[in-house]
Design a protein around this motif. Sequence first.
Motif, PDB file in Angstrom:
ATOM      1  N   ASN A 169     -14.575  51.726 -73.462  1.00  0.00           N
ATOM      2  CA  ASN A 169     -13.961  51.422 -74.735  1.00  0.00           C
ATOM      3  C   ASN A 169     -14.990  51.871 -75.872  1.00  0.00           C
ATOM      4  O   ASN A 169     -14.875  51.171 -76.910  1.00  0.00           O
ATOM      5  CB  ASN A 169     -14.090  49.886 -75.113  1.00  0.00           C
ATOM      6  CG  ASN A 169     -12.802  49.368 -74.147  1.00  0.00           C
ATOM      7  OD1 ASN A 169     -11.556  49.502 -74.488  1.00  0.00           O
ATOM      8  ND2 ASN A 169     -12.914  48.589 -73.313  1.00  0.00           N
ATOM      9  N   GLN A 170     -15.429  52.984 -75.690  1.00  0.00           N
ATOM     10  CA  GLN A 170     -16.459  53.586 -76.774  1.00  0.00           C
ATOM     11  C   GLN A 170     -15.644  54.060 -77.963  1.00  0.00           C
ATOM     12  O   GLN A 170     -16.463  53.598 -79.272  1.00  0.00           O
ATOM     13  CB  GLN A 170     -17.062  54.922 -75.997  1.00  0.00           C
ATOM     14  CG  GLN A 170     -18.191  54.562 -75.213  1.00  0.00           C
ATOM     15  CD  GLN A 170     -19.455  53.876 -75.970  1.00  0.00           C
ATOM     16  OE1 GLN A 170     -19.944  54.370 -76.825  1.00  0.00           O
ATOM     17  NE2 GLN A 170     -19.754  52.710 -75.321  1.00  0.00           N
ATOM     18  N   GLN A 171     -14.510  54.512 -77.976  1.00  0.00           N
ATOM     19  CA  GLN A 171     -13.810  54.978 -79.147  1.00  0.00           C
ATOM     20  C   GLN A 171     -13.508  53.436 -80.017  1.00  0.00           C
ATOM     21  O   GLN A 171     -13.700  53.497 -81.321  1.00  0.00           O
ATOM     22  CB  GLN A 171     -12.585  55.468 -78.874  1.00  0.00           C
ATOM     23  CG  GLN A 171     -12.477  56.825 -78.267  1.00  0.00           C
ATOM     24  CD  GLN A 171     -13.198  57.708 -79.276  1.00  0.00           C
ATOM     25  OE1 GLN A 171     -13.015  57.636 -80.510  1.00  0.00           O
ATOM     26  NE2 GLN A 171     -13.911  58.605 -78.670  1.00  0.00           N
ATOM     27  N   LYS A 172     -12.985  52.114 -79.552  1.00  0.00           N
ATOM     28  CA  LYS A 172     -13.055  51.171 -80.094  1.00  0.00           C
ATOM     29  C   LYS A 172     -14.303  50.464 -80.752  1.00  0.00           C
ATOM     30  O   LYS A 172     -14.370  50.055 -81.692  1.00  0.00           O
ATOM     31  CB  LYS A 172     -12.556  49.983 -79.271  1.00  0.00           C
ATOM     32  CG  LYS A 172     -11.118  50.183 -78.822  1.00  0.00           C
ATOM     33  CD  LYS A 172     -10.604  49.254 -77.919  1.00  0.00           C
ATOM     34  CE  LYS A 172      -9.419  49.421 -77.256  1.00  0.00           C
ATOM     35  NZ  LYS A 172      -8.882  48.241 -76.184  1.00  0.00           N
ATOM     36  N   LEU A 173     -15.447  50.887 -79.887  1.00  0.00           N
ATOM     37  CA  LEU A 173     -16.759  50.205 -80.385  1.00  0.00           C
ATOM     38  C   LEU A 173     -17.405  50.991 -81.095  1.00  0.00           C
ATOM     39  O   LEU A 173     -18.683  50.743 -81.761  1.00  0.00           O
ATOM     40  CB  LEU A 173     -17.555  50.010 -79.133  1.00  0.00           C
ATOM     41  CG  LEU A 173     -16.642  49.001 -78.212  1.00  0.00           C
ATOM     42  CD1 LEU A 173     -17.874  49.066 -77.084  1.00  0.00           C
ATOM     43  CD2 LEU A 173     -16.522  47.605 -78.879  1.00  0.00           C
ATOM     44  N   ARG A 174     -17.043  52.407 -81.669  1.00  0.00           N
ATOM     45  CA  ARG A 174     -17.663  53.324 -82.513  1.00  0.00           C
ATOM     46  C   ARG A 174     -17.976  52.600 -83.905  1.00  0.00           C
ATOM     47  O   ARG A 174     -16.925  51.795 -84.561  1.00  0.00           O
ATOM     48  CB  ARG A 174     -17.036  54.490 -82.957  1.00  0.00           C
ATOM     49  CG  ARG A 174     -17.158  55.383 -81.378  1.00  0.00           C
ATOM     50  CD  ARG A 174     -16.610  56.651 -81.924  1.00  0.00           C
ATOM     51  NE  ARG A 174     -17.088  57.088 -83.046  1.00  0.00           N
ATOM     52  CZ  ARG A 174     -17.651  58.343 -83.039  1.00  0.00           C
ATOM     53  NH1 ARG A 174     -17.692  59.243 -81.857  1.00  0.00           N
ATOM     54  NH2 ARG A 174     -18.294  59.066 -84.226  1.00  0.00           N
ATOM     55  N   CYS A 175     -19.037  52.674 -84.489  1.00  0.00           N
ATOM     56  CA  CYS A 175     -19.446  52.123 -85.618  1.00  0.00           C
ATOM     57  C   CYS A 175     -18.711  52.463 -86.856  1.00  0.00           C
ATOM     58  O   CYS A 175     -18.274  51.600 -87.605  1.00  0.00           O
ATOM     59  CB  CYS A 175     -21.089  52.369 -85.747  1.00  0.00           C
ATOM     60  SG  CYS A 175     -21.745  51.291 -87.056  1.00  0.00           S
TER      61      CYS A 175
END
Length: 186
Positions: A169-175
Amino acid sequence: MFHEHNELIRRFEIALDRMPTDNHRIVIRADKRPVGDDARRFNAPAFDSNDVAIVIVGAQFEPRDIVLKRRNDILHRISETHRSYDALQYPILFPYGEDGYHFNIKMKNPTTGVDVIKKVSAMNYYGNRLMLRENEDNYIVKGRHLFHQFVVDMYAKIETERLNYIRFNQQKLRCDEYILKSKFCE
Protein backbone atom coordinates in the motif's frame (compact mmCIF):
# COMPACT_ATOMS: atom_id res chain seq x y z
CA MET A 1 -10.68 -38.28 19.21
CA PHE A 2 -8.92 -36.66 16.20
CA HIS A 3 -10.36 -39.28 13.86
CA GLU A 4 -13.88 -38.74 15.18
CA HIS A 5 -14.04 -34.95 15.46
CA ASN A 6 -11.35 -33.30 13.31
CA GLU A 7 -12.59 -32.55 9.79
CA LEU A 8 -9.06 -32.12 8.42
CA ILE A 9 -8.02 -35.58 9.67
CA ARG A 10 -11.11 -37.07 8.02
CA ARG A 11 -10.15 -35.43 4.72
CA PHE A 12 -6.65 -36.94 4.97
CA GLU A 13 -8.18 -40.36 5.64
CA ILE A 14 -10.46 -40.04 2.60
CA ALA A 15 -7.47 -39.04 0.47
CA LEU A 16 -5.51 -42.04 1.74
CA ASP A 17 -8.43 -44.40 1.01
CA ARG A 18 -8.60 -43.13 -2.55
CA MET A 19 -4.90 -43.76 -3.21
CA PRO A 20 -4.54 -46.52 -5.81
CA THR A 21 -1.48 -48.09 -4.15
CA ASP A 22 0.32 -48.03 -0.84
CA ASN A 23 3.30 -46.43 -2.56
CA HIS A 24 2.77 -42.85 -1.36
CA ARG A 25 4.14 -40.36 1.12
CA ILE A 26 2.54 -37.67 3.23
CA VAL A 27 4.97 -34.86 3.91
CA ILE A 28 3.84 -32.72 6.80
CA ARG A 29 6.91 -30.51 7.02
CA ALA A 30 9.36 -30.53 4.15
CA ASP A 31 12.51 -28.83 5.45
CA LYS A 32 15.50 -29.13 3.19
CA ARG A 33 19.02 -27.99 3.88
CA PRO A 34 20.02 -25.47 1.21
CA VAL A 35 23.09 -26.40 -0.83
CA GLY A 36 26.25 -24.94 0.63
CA ASP A 37 24.98 -24.49 4.19
CA ASP A 38 26.71 -26.03 7.16
CA ALA A 39 25.63 -29.64 7.80
CA ARG A 40 25.24 -28.86 11.53
CA ARG A 41 22.80 -26.03 10.89
CA PHE A 42 19.80 -27.97 12.22
CA ASN A 43 21.54 -29.60 15.18
CA ALA A 44 19.79 -29.30 18.53
CA PRO A 45 21.14 -26.49 20.71
CA ALA A 46 23.92 -27.48 23.10
CA PHE A 47 22.35 -25.60 26.02
CA ASP A 48 19.25 -26.36 28.03
CA SER A 49 16.57 -23.77 27.35
CA ASN A 50 12.82 -23.64 27.66
CA ASP A 51 12.52 -20.43 25.63
CA VAL A 52 10.70 -20.22 22.32
CA ALA A 53 11.77 -17.58 19.82
CA ILE A 54 11.67 -16.69 16.16
CA VAL A 55 14.25 -14.67 14.29
CA ILE A 56 13.06 -12.81 11.19
CA VAL A 57 15.82 -11.22 9.16
CA GLY A 58 14.92 -8.81 6.35
CA ALA A 59 14.67 -10.31 2.87
CA GLN A 60 15.88 -13.72 4.07
CA PHE A 61 12.53 -14.37 5.75
CA GLU A 62 10.80 -17.25 4.00
CA PRO A 63 7.07 -17.91 4.25
CA ARG A 64 6.00 -20.39 6.90
CA ASP A 65 3.42 -21.96 4.63
CA ILE A 66 2.43 -25.63 4.85
CA VAL A 67 3.22 -27.59 1.69
CA LEU A 68 1.08 -30.58 0.71
CA LYS A 69 2.04 -32.89 -2.14
CA ARG A 70 -0.92 -33.98 -4.25
CA ARG A 71 -1.32 -37.31 -6.05
CA ASN A 72 -0.21 -35.76 -9.33
CA ASP A 73 3.08 -34.69 -7.67
CA ILE A 74 2.06 -31.03 -7.70
CA LEU A 75 2.87 -29.17 -4.49
CA HIS A 76 0.02 -27.21 -2.94
CA ARG A 77 0.82 -24.37 -0.54
CA ILE A 78 -1.44 -23.51 2.34
CA SER A 79 -0.55 -19.95 3.22
CA GLU A 80 -0.18 -18.85 6.82
CA THR A 81 -3.22 -16.64 6.23
CA HIS A 82 -5.38 -19.56 5.04
CA ARG A 83 -8.28 -20.42 7.34
CA SER A 84 -6.96 -23.99 7.90
CA TYR A 85 -3.34 -23.05 8.68
CA ASP A 86 -3.73 -22.95 12.48
CA ALA A 87 -5.52 -26.32 12.63
CA LEU A 88 -2.96 -27.98 10.34
CA GLN A 89 0.07 -26.50 12.12
CA TYR A 90 -1.28 -27.05 15.66
CA PRO A 91 -3.69 -30.02 15.59
CA ILE A 92 -3.41 -30.55 19.35
CA LEU A 93 -4.53 -26.97 20.07
CA PHE A 94 -7.31 -27.19 17.46
CA PRO A 95 -8.54 -30.78 17.80
CA TYR A 96 -11.78 -30.13 15.92
CA GLY A 97 -10.05 -28.61 12.89
CA GLU A 98 -11.85 -25.31 13.35
CA ASP A 99 -11.05 -22.34 11.14
CA GLY A 100 -8.39 -19.89 12.19
CA TYR A 101 -7.54 -16.39 11.03
CA HIS A 102 -8.06 -15.36 7.42
CA PHE A 103 -8.44 -12.02 5.64
CA ASN A 104 -12.21 -12.14 5.14
CA ILE A 105 -13.38 -12.04 8.76
CA LYS A 106 -15.56 -8.97 9.14
CA MET A 107 -15.74 -6.90 12.28
CA LYS A 108 -19.04 -6.70 14.11
CA ASN A 109 -20.51 -3.71 15.82
CA PRO A 110 -20.39 -4.70 19.53
CA THR A 111 -23.70 -3.03 20.37
CA THR A 112 -25.80 -4.20 17.41
CA GLY A 113 -23.94 -7.33 16.31
CA VAL A 114 -24.15 -6.23 12.66
CA ASP A 115 -21.18 -6.73 10.31
CA VAL A 116 -19.11 -3.61 9.64
CA ILE A 117 -17.20 -2.81 6.43
CA LYS A 118 -13.83 -3.12 8.20
CA LYS A 119 -12.10 -6.48 8.44
CA VAL A 120 -10.51 -8.07 11.51
CA SER A 121 -6.72 -7.85 11.67
CA ALA A 122 -4.55 -10.77 12.78
CA MET A 123 -3.71 -8.87 15.98
CA ASN A 124 -7.39 -8.39 16.84
CA TYR A 125 -8.24 -12.00 16.02
CA TYR A 126 -5.47 -13.58 18.11
CA GLY A 127 -5.95 -11.07 20.92
CA ASN A 128 -9.56 -12.23 21.09
CA ARG A 129 -8.59 -15.94 20.85
CA LEU A 130 -6.09 -15.68 23.71
CA MET A 131 -8.29 -13.62 26.01
CA LEU A 132 -9.16 -15.21 29.34
CA ARG A 133 -12.84 -14.96 30.14
CA GLU A 134 -14.76 -15.70 33.31
CA ASN A 135 -16.61 -19.04 33.36
CA GLU A 136 -15.04 -20.06 30.05
CA ASP A 137 -12.14 -22.46 29.50
CA ASN A 138 -9.44 -21.32 27.07
CA TYR A 139 -7.79 -24.62 26.16
CA ILE A 140 -5.15 -22.94 23.95
CA VAL A 141 -3.57 -21.28 27.00
CA LYS A 142 -3.25 -24.68 28.70
CA GLY A 143 -0.91 -25.95 25.96
CA ARG A 144 2.26 -25.04 27.92
CA HIS A 145 5.29 -25.08 25.56
CA LEU A 146 3.08 -25.60 22.52
CA PHE A 147 1.11 -22.52 23.58
CA HIS A 148 4.37 -20.55 23.74
CA GLN A 149 5.30 -21.73 20.25
CA PHE A 150 1.81 -20.85 19.01
CA VAL A 151 2.01 -17.31 20.45
CA VAL A 152 5.44 -16.69 18.88
CA ASP A 153 4.27 -18.07 15.54
CA MET A 154 1.11 -15.95 15.56
CA TYR A 155 3.08 -12.85 16.54
CA ALA A 156 5.29 -13.45 13.50
CA LYS A 157 2.09 -13.73 11.43
CA ILE A 158 0.85 -10.41 12.84
CA GLU A 159 4.11 -8.66 12.01
CA THR A 160 4.18 -10.21 8.54
CA GLU A 161 0.66 -8.90 7.91
CA ARG A 162 1.70 -5.41 9.03
CA LEU A 163 4.82 -5.41 6.84
CA ASN A 164 2.84 -6.72 3.85
CA TYR A 165 0.30 -3.93 4.31
CA ILE A 166 3.09 -1.36 4.19
CA ARG A 167 4.74 -3.10 1.23
CA PHE A 168 1.58 -3.37 -0.89
CA ASN A 169 0.00 0.00 0.00
CA GLN A 170 2.85 2.38 -0.71
CA GLN A 171 0.67 4.61 -2.93
CA LYS A 172 -1.87 5.06 -0.12
CA LEU A 173 0.83 5.71 2.45
CA ARG A 174 2.80 8.28 0.47
CA CYS A 175 3.26 11.42 2.49
CA ASP A 176 2.30 13.85 -0.33
CA GLU A 177 -1.11 12.16 -0.71
CA TYR A 178 -2.31 13.27 2.73
CA ILE A 179 -4.61 16.30 2.89
CA LEU A 180 -2.93 17.71 5.97
CA LYS A 181 0.75 18.03 5.13
CA SER A 182 3.25 18.19 7.90
CA LYS A 183 6.64 19.88 7.80
CA PHE A 184 8.23 16.47 7.06
CA CYS A 185 6.41 16.21 3.73
CA GLU A 186 7.69 19.50 2.34
